[in-house]
Design an enzyme around this catalytic site. Sequence first.
Site, PDB file in Angstrom:
ATOM      1  N   GLU A   1     -10.268   0.066  -1.977  1.00  0.00           N
ATOM      2  CA  GLU A   1      -9.403  -1.117  -1.925  1.00  0.00           C
ATOM      3  C   GLU A   1      -9.387  -1.672  -0.513  1.00  0.00           C
ATOM      4  O   GLU A   1      -9.419  -0.915   0.465  1.00  0.00           O
ATOM      5  CB  GLU A   1      -7.993  -0.730  -2.374  1.00  0.00           C
ATOM      6  CG  GLU A   1      -7.025  -1.892  -2.535  1.00  0.00           C
ATOM      7  CD  GLU A   1      -5.725  -1.438  -3.212  1.00  0.00           C
ATOM      8  OE1 GLU A   1      -5.806  -0.683  -4.203  1.00  0.00           O
ATOM      9  OE2 GLU A   1      -4.643  -1.833  -2.735  1.00  0.00           O
TER      10      GLU A   1
ATOM     11  N   ASP B   1      -7.062  -4.515   1.538  1.00  0.00           N
ATOM     12  CA  ASP B   1      -5.794  -5.221   1.323  1.00  0.00           C
ATOM     13  C   ASP B   1      -5.406  -6.189   2.433  1.00  0.00           C
ATOM     14  O   ASP B   1      -5.433  -5.833   3.622  1.00  0.00           O
ATOM     15  CB  ASP B   1      -4.635  -4.216   1.259  1.00  0.00           C
ATOM     16  CG  ASP B   1      -4.673  -3.325   0.048  1.00  0.00           C
ATOM     17  OD1 ASP B   1      -5.371  -3.654  -0.907  1.00  0.00           O
ATOM     18  OD2 ASP B   1      -3.995  -2.278   0.077  1.00  0.00           O
TER      19      ASP B   1
ATOM     20  N   GLU C   1      -1.658  -7.978   2.667  1.00  0.00           N
ATOM     21  CA  GLU C   1      -0.339  -8.149   2.067  1.00  0.00           C
ATOM     22  C   GLU C   1       0.547  -8.887   3.058  1.00  0.00           C
ATOM     23  O   GLU C   1       0.574  -8.543   4.244  1.00  0.00           O
ATOM     24  CB  GLU C   1       0.292  -6.804   1.695  1.00  0.00           C
ATOM     25  CG  GLU C   1      -0.391  -6.115   0.525  1.00  0.00           C
ATOM     26  CD  GLU C   1       0.343  -4.848   0.100  1.00  0.00           C
ATOM     27  OE1 GLU C   1       0.757  -4.767  -1.057  1.00  0.00           O
ATOM     28  OE2 GLU C   1       0.503  -3.949   0.949  1.00  0.00           O
TER      29      GLU C   1
ATOM     30  N   GLY D   1      11.923  -2.682   6.500  1.00  0.00           N
ATOM     31  CA  GLY D   1      12.053  -1.362   5.903  1.00  0.00           C
ATOM     32  C   GLY D   1      12.973  -1.304   4.703  1.00  0.00           C
ATOM     33  O   GLY D   1      13.439  -0.224   4.324  1.00  0.00           O
TER      34      GLY D   1
END
Length: 294
Positions: free
Chosen positions: A98, A100, A102, A196
């Site tokens: 993969e 990524d 994001e 977070g």
Amino acid sequence: MARMAVSVLAILLASCAAAAAASFDKEFDITWGDGRGKILNNGQLLTLGLDKISGSGFQSKHEYLFGKIDMQLKLVAGNSAGTVTAYYLSSQGATHDEIDFEFLGNETGEPYTLHTNVFTQGQGQREQQFRLWFDPTKDFHTYSILWNPKHIIFMVDDMPIRDFRNLEGKGIAFPKNQPMRLYSSLWNADDWATQGGRVKTDWSHAPFSASYRGFKADACVVVAGGRTRCGATVGEEVAPGTGAPAVAGEWYNQELDLTRQQRMRWVQSNYMIYNYCTDPKRVAQGTVPAECSM
């Protein structure tokens, strides 16, 4: 003569527009979201939506084994806290590969976080995070993945920000055998995405929307029998009897020259906010991956 030239130009422009208009219809399937994902403007624009009930997503019709993938995105504007716009290549299965991008939303006025990661044989935890040097919600910007047998290079508006090198000779796995589809989704991840998980999604701002245009893939496409076809326009089969398929473009052997290496180091020096190779907890625990020392 002038009138004829104008007519010819009009025909050419119409042909180009028609070719561009077919792109999203031709190349992608909206796979979930119950109508929250839409293909608009005669195929030139794709939008994903997110509300309290569901997000949405799409995937490419083709699988790729190496390529240079470009997509223009305009991200969720305003208070995007808790939302994630994911744009990535991935194979399937427990030992999947993969690559990524994001985009982690934030409160109004606070910057997006660009999160990157690479999985090899099901193993990830190779995160690097960046701030962007522009507001990604005001206009479209191009986010590119160059994946060839030697490198995975992440780029933003053609500016390299990360280079994951093939170090198989040192015993480190590299994605090179598993074909990957291109995926994208807009979803709620307020348990971790913004500061977070401290800042939750404010649903009074829903529905949220991300927009896509300008998809390009100069790639090796998996065709019948598991063979790959390189160099031709994605989605366009080579005509029977024309001989061997076209060879891949320059991207297949591309590396960062000295100038582009310097640009990448500049981005990392000024805009990188997290690097798995220098994470103090990983360093203290002795869990920094081997490629970090190379």
